[in-house]
Scaffold this motif. Structure first.
Motif, PDB file in Angstrom:
ATOM      1  N   ARG A 118     -18.336  56.629 -54.026  1.00  0.00           N
ATOM      2  CA  ARG A 118     -18.541  57.611 -55.085  1.00  0.00           C
ATOM      3  C   ARG A 118     -19.662  57.171 -56.006  1.00  0.00           C
ATOM      4  O   ARG A 118     -19.724  57.557 -57.160  1.00  0.00           O
ATOM      5  CB  ARG A 118     -17.255  57.799 -55.871  1.00  0.00           C
ATOM      6  N   GLY A 119     -20.473  56.312 -55.494  1.00  0.00           N
ATOM      7  CA  GLY A 119     -21.705  56.007 -56.210  1.00  0.00           C
ATOM      8  C   GLY A 119     -21.588  55.021 -57.343  1.00  0.00           C
ATOM      9  O   GLY A 119     -22.501  54.905 -58.146  1.00  0.00           O
ATOM     10  N   TYR A 120     -20.451  54.290 -57.425  1.00  0.00           N
ATOM     11  CA  TYR A 120     -20.375  53.285 -58.479  1.00  0.00           C
ATOM     12  C   TYR A 120     -21.100  52.038 -58.021  1.00  0.00           C
ATOM     13  O   TYR A 120     -20.831  51.485 -56.977  1.00  0.00           O
ATOM     14  CB  TYR A 120     -18.917  52.963 -58.805  1.00  0.00           C
ATOM     15  N   ARG A 121     -22.074  51.610 -58.831  1.00  0.00           N
ATOM     16  CA  ARG A 121     -22.914  50.483 -58.426  1.00  0.00           C
ATOM     17  C   ARG A 121     -22.625  49.261 -59.281  1.00  0.00           C
ATOM     18  O   ARG A 121     -22.494  49.379 -60.498  1.00  0.00           O
ATOM     19  CB  ARG A 121     -24.395  50.860 -58.588  1.00  0.00           C
ATOM     20  N   VAL A 122     -22.590  48.113 -58.656  1.00  0.00           N
ATOM     21  CA  VAL A 122     -22.467  46.873 -59.415  1.00  0.00           C
ATOM     22  C   VAL A 122     -23.591  45.943 -58.993  1.00  0.00           C
ATOM     23  O   VAL A 122     -24.176  46.095 -57.927  1.00  0.00           O
ATOM     24  CB  VAL A 122     -21.114  46.160 -59.171  1.00  0.00           C
ATOM     25  N   GLY A 123     -23.885  44.990 -59.859  1.00  0.00           N
ATOM     26  CA  GLY A 123     -24.948  44.025 -59.569  1.00  0.00           C
ATOM     27  C   GLY A 123     -24.573  43.130 -58.398  1.00  0.00           C
ATOM     28  O   GLY A 123     -23.441  43.140 -57.926  1.00  0.00           O
ATOM     29  N   ARG A 124     -25.548  42.341 -57.953  1.00  0.00           N
ATOM     30  CA  ARG A 124     -25.366  41.580 -56.731  1.00  0.00           C
ATOM     31  C   ARG A 124     -24.303  40.489 -56.858  1.00  0.00           C
ATOM     32  O   ARG A 124     -23.394  40.392 -56.038  1.00  0.00           O
ATOM     33  CB  ARG A 124     -26.707  40.947 -56.374  1.00  0.00           C
ATOM     34  N   SER A 125     -24.400  39.679 -57.935  1.00  0.00           N
ATOM     35  CA  SER A 125     -23.446  38.571 -58.050  1.00  0.00           C
ATOM     36  C   SER A 125     -22.047  39.112 -58.317  1.00  0.00           C
ATOM     37  O   SER A 125     -21.048  38.600 -57.842  1.00  0.00           O
ATOM     38  CB  SER A 125     -23.875  37.608 -59.161  1.00  0.00           C
ATOM     39  N   ARG A 126     -21.989  40.198 -59.075  1.00  0.00           N
ATOM     40  CA  ARG A 126     -20.701  40.791 -59.366  1.00  0.00           C
ATOM     41  C   ARG A 126     -20.095  41.393 -58.113  1.00  0.00           C
ATOM     42  O   ARG A 126     -18.890  41.293 -57.864  1.00  0.00           O
ATOM     43  CB  ARG A 126     -20.867  41.867 -60.434  1.00  0.00           C
ATOM     44  N   ALA A 131     -16.159  41.079 -53.774  1.00  0.00           N
ATOM     45  CA  ALA A 131     -15.865  41.014 -52.339  1.00  0.00           C
ATOM     46  C   ALA A 131     -14.943  39.832 -52.040  1.00  0.00           C
ATOM     47  O   ALA A 131     -13.990  39.945 -51.262  1.00  0.00           O
ATOM     48  CB  ALA A 131     -17.167  40.881 -51.549  1.00  0.00           C
ATOM     49  N   LEU A 132     -15.217  38.715 -52.712  1.00  0.00           N
ATOM     50  CA  LEU A 132     -14.399  37.528 -52.514  1.00  0.00           C
ATOM     51  C   LEU A 132     -12.964  37.776 -52.989  1.00  0.00           C
ATOM     52  O   LEU A 132     -11.989  37.386 -52.339  1.00  0.00           O
ATOM     53  CB  LEU A 132     -15.026  36.350 -53.265  1.00  0.00           C
ATOM     54  N   LEU A 133     -12.842  38.477 -54.129  1.00  0.00           N
ATOM     55  CA  LEU A 133     -11.510  38.791 -54.655  1.00  0.00           C
ATOM     56  C   LEU A 133     -10.751  39.691 -53.688  1.00  0.00           C
ATOM     57  O   LEU A 133      -9.562  39.512 -53.444  1.00  0.00           O
ATOM     58  CB  LEU A 133     -11.623  39.467 -56.023  1.00  0.00           C
TER      59      LEU A 133
END
Lengths: 236, 125
Positions: A118-126, A131-133
């Motif tokens: 749905r187009g929610y974007r987050v920065g790379r490190s976040r 993804a790890l979580l």
């Protein structure tokens, strides 16, 4: 069916009126409970003036403590269900019906920004951290959640009663709370929602602090323990 | 043990015991901590008054430089104390948090003071 909106607010006097107005427009029959988490900017006055029920903590406990108080209030006041809502305008009131509909067949519903695109974007490190979580939560609970740290969540009464004493206290508590709920045998499901992008700098994005808490969270998850803030029983 | 080390231990003992006794008499230490620190004073006193004791024990443990034993014991003890304090702090924090929540609940919802003729001050009680 009585429904409470729990809004933890720390120095949100500026953002709060718009959020409360949006709630009044979309869900006028829900009781808005603002937990003023030790604000010094008059958040409690703004909340009370807007007609919300405002509970005032004497000092800042962090979001976990504020939420726990909100859950406790909702549980003791006999609400059937309640949901969390951000004071800084990240959540979209038009998504509330979708979130609450999820409670029809679950004890707890998590509004996910990512369960379909749905187009929610987050920065790379976040994005990497998230993804790890996801991976860890899947490992620990055996369930797949796409948005483990979403703060847009709804609960039925049994979960409210449980969280009223067991809600985790530390920063980034949402992931722990999710794991705790699944482990405690509650039915938890995700529903896709739209959220507003967070305005830059509003969240506590100080990187070192974030990194520290991220590592702490990883340890808690990997150790399989739970760092809850169990309430010492005070006479009711 | 060398004369110098013995002197250091002796001075430390006198100072430590004096401070502990003073604090206990003024009632600024809780009973459970009193016992802890008086034990330290006692151990120090024994070590100071029986100078050969540390040497003997150090030799038995195969420690060449005897003061090391003293430092080892001191660090071990401090580690235990620090752990104990962390434990006490965690417990206190939980209780303080619970009290803060309880206070917020007891205080009840904030009244809307704009309704009756406008607010003055910051409204904090």
């Amino acid at each position: 069916m009585r429904t409470a909106v729990i809004i933890p607010a720390f120095d949100e006097a500026d953002a709060l009126p718009a959020v409360l107005a949006e709630l009044a427009a979309h869900v006028p029959d829900h009781e808005v409970v603002v937990v003023d988490d030790g604000s010094t900017d008059g958040t409690h006055r703004v909340a009370a003036a807007a007609g919300a029920t405002c509970l005032r903590l004497p000092f800042n406990l962090g979001i976990g403590g504020a939420l726990r108080l909100g859950f406790r209030y909702a549980a003791t006041q006999g609400f059937d269900r309640a949901y969390q809502f951000d004071a800084d305008g990240q959540h979209d009131a038009s998504q509330i019906p979708a979130l609450l509909a999820g409670l029809d067949d679950a004890d707890m519903v998590v509004g996910s920004r990512f369960s379909d695109d749905r187009g929610y974007r987050v920065g790379r490190s976040r994005g990497l951290a998230m993804a790890l979580l996801r991976l860890l939560v899947r490992r620990v609970t055996g369930r797949r959640f796409t948005d483990t740290s979403s703060g847009f969540r709804a609960f039925r009464r049994p979960v409210l009663e449980f969280f009223a004493t067991e809600y985790p206290m530390e920063y980034m508590e949402s992931v722990e709370a999710l794991v705790l709920a699944v482990r405690s045998g509650f039915t938890v499901r995700e529903v896709p929602v739209v959220m507003h992008d967070r305005a830059a700098g509003t969240a506590s994005n100080r990187n070192l602090r974030l990194a520290y808490h991220f590592v702490r969270l990883l340890i808690v998850l990997l150790a399989g323990g739970r760092a809850t803030g169990h309430t010492p029983q005070v006479a009711r | 043990m060398t004369t110098e080390t013995h002197l250091v231990v002796a001075v430390l003992t006198v100072v430590a015991v004096a401070v502990i006794v003073r604090m206990v008499r003024r009632g600024v230490l809780k009973a459970k901590y009193t016992v802890l620190w008086l034990t330290v004073g006692l151990v120090l006193a024994v070590a100071a008054s029986v100078p050969t004791l540390l040497d003997t024990v150090a030799d038995r443990l195969g420690i060449w430089y005897q003061p090391t034993l003293f430092l080892m014991l001191a660090i071990g003890f401090l580690l235990l104390v620090a752990m104990h304090f962390s434990y006490e702090l965690s417990r206190l924090e939980k209780r303080v948090r619970a009290l803060a929540e309880e206070l917020a609940l007891l205080r009840g919802p904030v009244p809307d003071d704009t309704a009756d003729g406008g607010a003055t001050g910051d409204g904090s009680g």
